[in-house]
Design an enzyme around this catalytic site. Sequence first.
Site, short mmCIF file in Angstrom:
data_model
loop_
_atom_site.label_atom_id
_atom_site.label_comp_id
_atom_site.label_asym_id
_atom_site.label_seq_id
_atom_site.Cartn_x
_atom_site.Cartn_y
_atom_site.Cartn_z
N ARG A 99 57.95 -26.89 -43.75
CA ARG A 99 58.91 -26.85 -42.65
C ARG A 99 59.06 -28.26 -42.12
NH1 ARG A 99 58.05 -25.79 -36.38
NH2 ARG A 99 60.22 -25.54 -35.75
N GLU A 111 59.78 -16.97 -40.79
CA GLU A 111 60.17 -18.31 -41.24
C GLU A 111 59.44 -18.71 -42.51
OE1 GLU A 111 60.79 -20.82 -37.23
OE2 GLU A 111 59.17 -19.35 -37.14
N GLY A 140 57.71 -14.60 -30.71
CA GLY A 140 56.60 -14.06 -29.93
C GLY A 140 56.99 -13.31 -28.68
N ASP A 172 64.88 -27.07 -40.35
CA ASP A 172 65.31 -26.20 -39.25
C ASP A 172 66.76 -26.45 -38.86
OD1 ASP A 172 63.54 -24.24 -38.43
OD2 ASP A 172 62.32 -25.60 -37.27
N ASN A 200 53.20 -25.56 -42.58
CA ASN A 200 53.84 -25.96 -41.33
C ASN A 200 52.82 -26.79 -40.57
OD1 ASN A 200 55.15 -26.27 -38.90
ND2 ASN A 200 55.50 -24.09 -38.55
#
Length: 403
Positions: free
Chosen positions: A97, A381, A330, A154, A12
């Site tokens: 990603r 993810e 988070g 995404d 990522n």
Amino acid sequence: MTPVGDVLVVVNAGSTSLKFGAYSPAGGGSPSLLCRGRIDSLQGDPHVVVTRPDGSPWATHGWGEGHAIDPAAAIQFVIAWLEANLKGAKVVGAGHRIVLGGERYEAPVRLDADVLDYLEGLVAMEPSHQAANLGGARAFAAAFPGIPQVACFDTAFHRTMPEVAQTYALPQAVRDLGVRHWGFHGLSYEYISRQVPTYAPKARRVIAAHLGGGASLCALSDGRSVETTMGFGALSGLPMATRCGDLPPEVLFYLLRHKRFDDGSLETMLYERSGLLGLSGVSGDMRVLQDDLDTRAVEAIDYFTYTMAKYVAAYVGVLGGLDALVFTAGIGENSPHVRGALCERLAWLGVVLDPAANASGGPKISSDASAVSVWVIPTDEELMIACHTQAVLAPHRSTQAAH
């Protein structure tokens, strides 16, 4: 120590950091995590932290202040470190990603020059992430041309939204330019959609809240996305750490007309100086705001939960009711305060929180009297990317094995 063998790497790539994970492919199941890490401050004081699957520290390394490294150098370090520290490891594939797949890609796809060129053409739609994601993929291809790569998007998960939910009321010529409701955080919501049946097997109408530095909600019907708050780019919807969330377009016309901003400075203000930071004047970090008694910090959190409550109410209408509410990422996983504040606003839905369970982080944080079950489910993810990479490359690896 048993040799690790084949390894899939998940990447990522951001503008100033690069996150990675290493996974062992599984025959018929999910890949298993070997380690994960993050290289921060690529352009100023690059340093890496690697952790074991249980989250415990494994290794650290620093290049020294003022020693900038580019994505290619970062990726070369990662692969070299993995092959030196995972006995017998051989990197056989990489998953990236990529935030935006556009109209062409509604599922993960093997990366090649043509795919990369098409995705580069979408950078103007989502400049805050797309360019950096693709920079990581191109750097990987240049450094390791023999290792196949997979792009995981995404936006792909949200292509199940009904057409009316993906459309903006604009002329056809404008919509033909790719202006539509794309939605983001899809890899996170896909993972959550697969986890919900384990926690709440009877829940068919679910709203998931991915609350982190970037934040959004997603309405899920039988595990499929039917609505989500982020729209054309990663700016709209909920207020975020430094991004504004929904804003009347007239505001932008006003600021441009009065020469307060040009398009570049306006974009910077909306992406980097707004949201919780703009409201509070203190920080975009929810942990800082929760510990701050300043009125502006309190009001920023209030605005955040108020906006979520508005969207939840709208999505209950879209879904025709609500069976479960899920918090993740988070803030969602680590802030009892935010979870409690939103659930208090949803009392009209019959949501009843269990304060002790909320304080301890769940997984179930609603009481038995609640008409809607409420959960805290950690997202993953990276694992989702590893699963997709394994699936896309399986035919390729089978062909190689046959030869």
